[in-house]
Design a protein around this motif. Structure first.
Motif, mmCIF file in Angstrom:
data_model
loop_
_atom_site.group_PDB
_atom_site.id
_atom_site.type_symbol
_atom_site.label_atom_id
_atom_site.label_comp_id
_atom_site.label_asym_id
_atom_site.label_seq_id
_atom_site.Cartn_x
_atom_site.Cartn_y
_atom_site.Cartn_z
ATOM 1 N N GLY A 74 54.541 53.109 157.597
ATOM 2 C CA GLY A 74 53.522 54.096 157.261
ATOM 3 C C GLY A 74 52.597 53.632 156.155
ATOM 4 O O GLY A 74 51.647 54.323 155.806
ATOM 5 N N MET A 106 51.170 52.738 164.459
ATOM 6 C CA MET A 106 52.033 53.876 164.799
ATOM 7 C C MET A 106 51.499 54.678 165.982
ATOM 8 O O MET A 106 52.264 55.102 166.853
ATOM 9 C CB MET A 106 52.229 54.762 163.565
ATOM 10 C CG MET A 106 53.043 54.040 162.479
ATOM 11 S SD MET A 106 53.043 54.836 160.879
ATOM 12 C CE MET A 106 53.916 56.325 161.207
ATOM 13 N N VAL A 107 50.172 54.858 166.056
ATOM 14 C CA VAL A 107 49.577 55.568 167.189
ATOM 15 C C VAL A 107 49.774 54.756 168.471
ATOM 16 O O VAL A 107 50.127 55.306 169.524
ATOM 17 C CB VAL A 107 48.077 55.856 166.928
ATOM 18 C CG1 VAL A 107 47.361 56.295 168.185
ATOM 19 C CG2 VAL A 107 47.930 56.904 165.839
ATOM 20 N N THR A 108 49.568 53.449 168.392
ATOM 21 C CA THR A 108 49.766 52.589 169.559
ATOM 22 C C THR A 108 51.210 52.652 170.034
ATOM 23 O O THR A 108 51.472 52.731 171.241
ATOM 24 C CB THR A 108 49.385 51.133 169.216
ATOM 25 O OG1 THR A 108 48.043 51.112 168.729
ATOM 26 C CG2 THR A 108 49.516 50.234 170.422
ATOM 27 N N ARG A 109 52.163 52.632 169.098
ATOM 28 C CA ARG A 109 53.585 52.709 169.466
ATOM 29 C C ARG A 109 53.887 54.032 170.172
ATOM 30 O O ARG A 109 54.629 54.062 171.152
ATOM 31 C CB ARG A 109 54.452 52.571 168.212
ATOM 32 C CG ARG A 109 55.939 52.643 168.517
ATOM 33 C CD ARG A 109 56.781 52.478 167.275
ATOM 34 N NE ARG A 109 56.424 53.472 166.287
ATOM 35 C CZ ARG A 109 56.588 53.318 164.975
ATOM 36 N NH1 ARG A 109 57.078 52.215 164.491
ATOM 37 N NH2 ARG A 109 56.237 54.280 164.145
ATOM 38 N N ASP A 110 53.290 55.116 169.689
ATOM 39 C CA ASP A 110 53.518 56.417 170.337
ATOM 40 C C ASP A 110 52.908 56.477 171.731
ATOM 41 O O ASP A 110 53.446 57.119 172.626
ATOM 42 C CB ASP A 110 52.953 57.544 169.464
ATOM 43 C CG ASP A 110 53.739 57.720 168.169
ATOM 44 O OD1 ASP A 110 54.898 57.254 168.095
ATOM 45 O OD2 ASP A 110 53.182 58.323 167.226
ATOM 46 N N ILE A 111 51.789 55.810 171.934
ATOM 47 C CA ILE A 111 51.108 55.846 173.231
ATOM 48 C C ILE A 111 51.842 55.004 174.275
ATOM 49 O O ILE A 111 52.106 55.473 175.379
ATOM 50 C CB ILE A 111 49.635 55.381 173.090
ATOM 51 C CG1 ILE A 111 48.833 56.417 172.293
ATOM 52 C CG2 ILE A 111 49.004 55.144 174.458
ATOM 53 C CD1 ILE A 111 47.436 55.981 171.931
ATOM 54 N N LYS A 152 58.123 53.079 172.598
ATOM 55 C CA LYS A 152 58.764 52.194 171.627
ATOM 56 C C LYS A 152 59.270 50.893 172.254
ATOM 57 O O LYS A 152 59.096 49.814 171.694
ATOM 58 C CB LYS A 152 59.915 52.938 170.955
ATOM 59 C CG LYS A 152 60.367 52.339 169.682
ATOM 60 C CD LYS A 152 61.350 53.260 168.967
ATOM 61 C CE LYS A 152 61.662 52.723 167.594
ATOM 62 N NZ LYS A 152 62.520 53.602 166.821
ATOM 63 N N PRO A 154 48.536 53.144 160.439
ATOM 64 C CA PRO A 154 48.252 54.279 161.336
ATOM 65 C C PRO A 154 47.916 53.843 162.764
ATOM 66 O O PRO A 154 48.390 54.447 163.732
ATOM 67 C CB PRO A 154 47.049 54.965 160.682
ATOM 68 C CG PRO A 154 47.119 54.569 159.251
ATOM 69 C CD PRO A 154 47.691 53.176 159.250
ATOM 70 N N LEU A 155 47.147 52.771 162.885
ATOM 71 C CA LEU A 155 46.795 52.259 164.206
ATOM 72 C C LEU A 155 48.040 51.769 164.949
ATOM 73 O O LEU A 155 48.222 52.045 166.139
ATOM 74 C CB LEU A 155 45.786 51.118 164.071
ATOM 75 C CG LEU A 155 45.354 50.435 165.367
ATOM 76 C CD1 LEU A 155 44.569 51.408 166.231
ATOM 77 C CD2 LEU A 155 44.533 49.203 165.062
#
Length: 125
Positions: A58, A67-72, A75, A64-65
């Protein structure tokens, strides 16, 4: 030299010292109770399990980029892509070291430096 001795209470046992009551098993239950109540294993404090978590999660410019990519993408798929990217980057560092004539120790140092920089920038979030 002093010898350490241990004693087992023999109250309630028939023929204590002769060994016949243990062989026949008539007082086995009492033996188990008396031994288990006195034989204590010293309790050691348990070590905390190591956490396999990024301390910089974090944090960093690109976190942030990432973490957003990982969520999309999910994992599992994200970790596969990250592994491929890290492997490619290590190959680039290796080729660079070959071209300038750096030895293996210097190459390993550059790879470690790249990892530290990736953590600070948030690529490993």
């Amino acid at each position: 030299m002093a010898m350490a001795t241990s004693s087992i209470p023999t109250t309630g046992f028939k023929n204590a010292g002769l060994g016949t009551s243990f062989a026949s098993g008539e007082n086995y239950g009492m033996l188990v109770k008396s031994v288990s109540s006195q034989a204590r294993v010293p309790s050691r404090p348990t070590r905390a399990q190591p956490m396999m978590k990024n301390v910089n999660e974090g944090k960093g410019l690109f976190a942030p980029l990432v973490m957003v990519t990982r969520d999309i993408v999910g994992k599992k798929r994200f970790n596969q892509l990250r592994g491929k990217a890290i492997a490619l980057h290590s190959q680039v560092i290796t080729e660079f070291c070959k071209s300038i004539g750096a030895d293996a120790k210097q190459r390993q140092g550059l790879i470690r430096l790249a990892k530290k920089n990736g953590e600070k920038l948030g690529f490993l979030a």
